[in-house]
Design a protein around this motif. Structure first.
Motif, short mmCIF file in Angstrom:
data_model
loop_
_atom_site.label_atom_id
_atom_site.label_comp_id
_atom_site.label_asym_id
_atom_site.label_seq_id
_atom_site.Cartn_x
_atom_site.Cartn_y
_atom_site.Cartn_z
N VAL A 61 7.54 -3.69 2.40
CA VAL A 61 8.53 -3.75 1.26
C VAL A 61 8.05 -5.08 0.68
CG1 VAL A 61 10.40 -2.59 2.44
CG2 VAL A 61 10.31 -5.04 2.96
N SER A 62 8.29 -4.88 -0.84
CA SER A 62 7.80 -5.85 -1.67
C SER A 62 8.81 -5.85 -3.03
CB SER A 62 6.41 -5.76 -2.28
OG SER A 62 6.09 -6.56 -3.20
N SER A 63 9.28 -7.12 -3.44
CA SER A 63 10.15 -7.30 -4.44
C SER A 63 9.40 -7.07 -5.88
CB SER A 63 10.91 -8.68 -4.39
OG SER A 63 9.98 -9.75 -4.54
N ILE A 64 8.14 -6.84 -5.90
CA ILE A 64 7.64 -6.63 -6.94
C ILE A 64 7.23 -5.28 -7.36
CG2 ILE A 64 6.50 -8.98 -7.26
CD1 ILE A 64 3.89 -7.53 -6.83
N ASP A 65 7.62 -4.36 -6.35
CA ASP A 65 7.33 -2.98 -6.27
C ASP A 65 8.20 -2.27 -6.93
OD1 ASP A 65 4.64 -3.05 -5.54
OD2 ASP A 65 5.36 -2.37 -3.18
N VAL A 66 8.87 -2.52 -8.34
CA VAL A 66 10.24 -2.33 -8.83
C VAL A 66 10.18 -0.61 -8.82
CG1 VAL A 66 11.36 -2.33 -10.95
CG2 VAL A 66 10.01 -4.19 -10.08
N GLU A 67 9.38 0.24 -9.13
CA GLU A 67 9.46 1.74 -9.37
C GLU A 67 9.00 2.25 -8.28
OE1 GLU A 67 8.42 2.82 -13.27
OE2 GLU A 67 9.32 1.34 -14.08
N ARG A 68 8.83 1.75 -7.03
CA ARG A 68 8.27 2.47 -5.70
C ARG A 68 9.28 2.38 -4.87
NH1 ARG A 68 2.90 0.19 -4.30
NH2 ARG A 68 2.82 1.90 -2.88
N ASP A 69 9.22 3.35 -3.72
CA ASP A 69 10.28 3.40 -2.57
C ASP A 69 10.01 1.94 -1.95
OD1 ASP A 69 11.07 5.84 -3.26
OD2 ASP A 69 9.86 6.88 -1.64
N SER A 70 8.78 1.36 -1.81
CA SER A 70 8.98 -0.10 -1.14
C SER A 70 9.53 -1.26 -1.47
CB SER A 70 7.32 -0.37 -0.98
OG SER A 70 6.70 -0.28 -2.11
N TYR A 71 10.34 -0.86 -2.78
CA TYR A 71 11.02 -2.21 -3.51
C TYR A 71 12.18 -2.52 -2.80
CZ TYR A 71 13.69 -4.75 -6.98
OH TYR A 71 14.25 -5.70 -7.67
N ILE A 72 12.25 -3.78 -2.65
CA ILE A 72 13.51 -4.50 -2.34
C ILE A 72 13.84 -5.63 -3.22
CG2 ILE A 72 11.95 -6.21 -0.76
CD1 ILE A 72 14.25 -6.18 1.30
N LEU A 73 14.86 -5.65 -3.43
CA LEU A 73 15.61 -6.64 -4.53
C LEU A 73 14.95 -8.25 -4.18
CD1 LEU A 73 19.34 -5.52 -4.93
CD2 LEU A 73 17.49 -5.73 -6.71
N PRO A 74 14.70 -9.12 -4.90
CA PRO A 74 14.31 -10.31 -4.57
C PRO A 74 15.89 -11.09 -4.10
CG PRO A 74 14.30 -10.16 -6.78
CD PRO A 74 14.46 -8.76 -6.29
N ILE A 75 15.57 -12.35 -3.50
CA ILE A 75 16.76 -13.22 -3.24
C ILE A 75 17.22 -13.86 -4.48
CG2 ILE A 75 17.57 -14.91 -1.85
CD1 ILE A 75 15.55 -14.08 0.39
N GLN A 76 18.42 -13.86 -4.72
CA GLN A 76 19.01 -14.74 -5.84
C GLN A 76 19.16 -16.02 -5.44
OE1 GLN A 76 19.14 -13.15 -9.04
NE2 GLN A 76 17.88 -11.69 -7.93
N ARG A 77 18.91 -16.83 -6.20
CA ARG A 77 19.10 -18.42 -5.93
C ARG A 77 19.65 -19.00 -7.27
NH1 ARG A 77 14.85 -21.86 -8.15
NH2 ARG A 77 13.32 -20.52 -8.83
N GLU A 78 20.47 -20.27 -6.79
CA GLU A 78 20.96 -21.00 -8.03
C GLU A 78 20.40 -22.36 -7.77
OE1 GLU A 78 25.43 -20.92 -7.95
OE2 GLU A 78 25.30 -18.72 -8.08
N GLU A 79 19.57 -22.72 -6.83
CA GLU A 79 19.23 -24.00 -6.87
C GLU A 79 17.61 -24.00 -7.04
OE1 GLU A 79 19.79 -24.67 -2.57
OE2 GLU A 79 19.00 -22.88 -1.96
N PRO A 105 0.82 -1.16 -0.04
CA PRO A 105 0.21 0.07 -0.17
C PRO A 105 0.80 1.22 -0.09
CG PRO A 105 0.12 -1.03 2.30
CD PRO A 105 0.86 -1.79 1.45
N ASP A 106 0.31 2.32 0.03
CA ASP A 106 1.01 3.84 -0.05
C ASP A 106 1.90 3.96 1.29
OD1 ASP A 106 0.40 4.19 -2.64
OD2 ASP A 106 -1.21 5.26 -2.06
N SER A 107 1.50 3.24 2.31
CA SER A 107 1.91 3.57 3.76
C SER A 107 3.47 2.96 3.69
CB SER A 107 1.32 2.70 4.83
OG SER A 107 1.15 1.38 4.80
N PRO A 108 4.43 3.41 4.39
CA PRO A 108 5.76 3.13 4.53
C PRO A 108 6.14 2.05 5.32
CG PRO A 108 5.55 5.14 5.79
CD PRO A 108 4.18 4.87 5.10
#
Length: 123
Positions: free
Chosen positions: A16-34, A10-13
Motif C-alpha cells: 500500500v502507498s499513499s501516492i497510488d491515488v487511483e489504484r487499489d493499493s492507495y492508502i490515505l496519508p496521515i494528517q498532521r498539524e505539527e 508494484p501490481d502485486s496486492p
C-alpha cells in the motif's frame, strides 16, 4: 530537505502507498498539524513501541523501518515521509516476498495512523 522516498506499489496486492491515488493499493496519508520534524519524532516513538518493528533509518523527514511477521518472520519494508510544506505524512508498506499479504500492510498502517491520531490528541 531530502526528496520524497515514497514510491508507487508494484501490481502485486502486497503493498500500500499513499501516492497510488487511483489504484487499489492507495492508502490515505496521515494528517498532521505539527511540523514535519515533530510529526516524525512522534511517529518514531510509536514505531519504537511496536512489536516486531525495527527502525533502519530515521532523519527529521523520513523513517524507514522493517516489520517482521509473527508466524514466519517475513520482513515488510515501511517508509514514512513528511515534507516541511504540507499537512501529511506519506507512507508505504510492502512485503519483500510473496504475492498476497492478506491485508497485513494496510492493517499495519491503519493501526499506526490511529496511534498517531490518539497521541496527537493527548498532547
Amino acid at each position: 530537505m531530502d526528496s520524497n522516498p515514497i514510491t508507487a506499489c508494484p501490481d502485486s496486492p502486497n503493498c500500500v502507498s499513499s501516492i497510488d491515488v487511483e489504484r487499489d493499493s492507495y492508502i490515505l496519508p496521515i494528517q498532521r498539524e505539527e511540523s514535519a520534524k515533530a510529526a516524525i519524532k512522534r511517529l518514531k516513538g510509536i514505531i519504537e513501541k511496536t512489536e516486531n518493528a525495527t527502525i533502519v533509518e530515521a532523519n527529521e523527514h523520513t523513517i524507514r523501518a522493517e516489520f517482521r511477521t509473527k508466524l514466519f518472520g517475513f520482513v515488510d519494508d515501511v517508509v514514512f515521509h513528511a515534507e516541511e510544506s504540507g499537512a501529511e505524512i506519506h507512507m508505504r508498506s510492502a512485503s519483500r516476498v510473496g504475492y498476497w499479504d492478506l491485508g497485513a500492510n494496510r492493517k499495519r498502517l491503519e493501526k499506526i495512523r490511529e496511534a498517531y491520531r490518539k497521541a496527537a490528541e493527548n498532547d
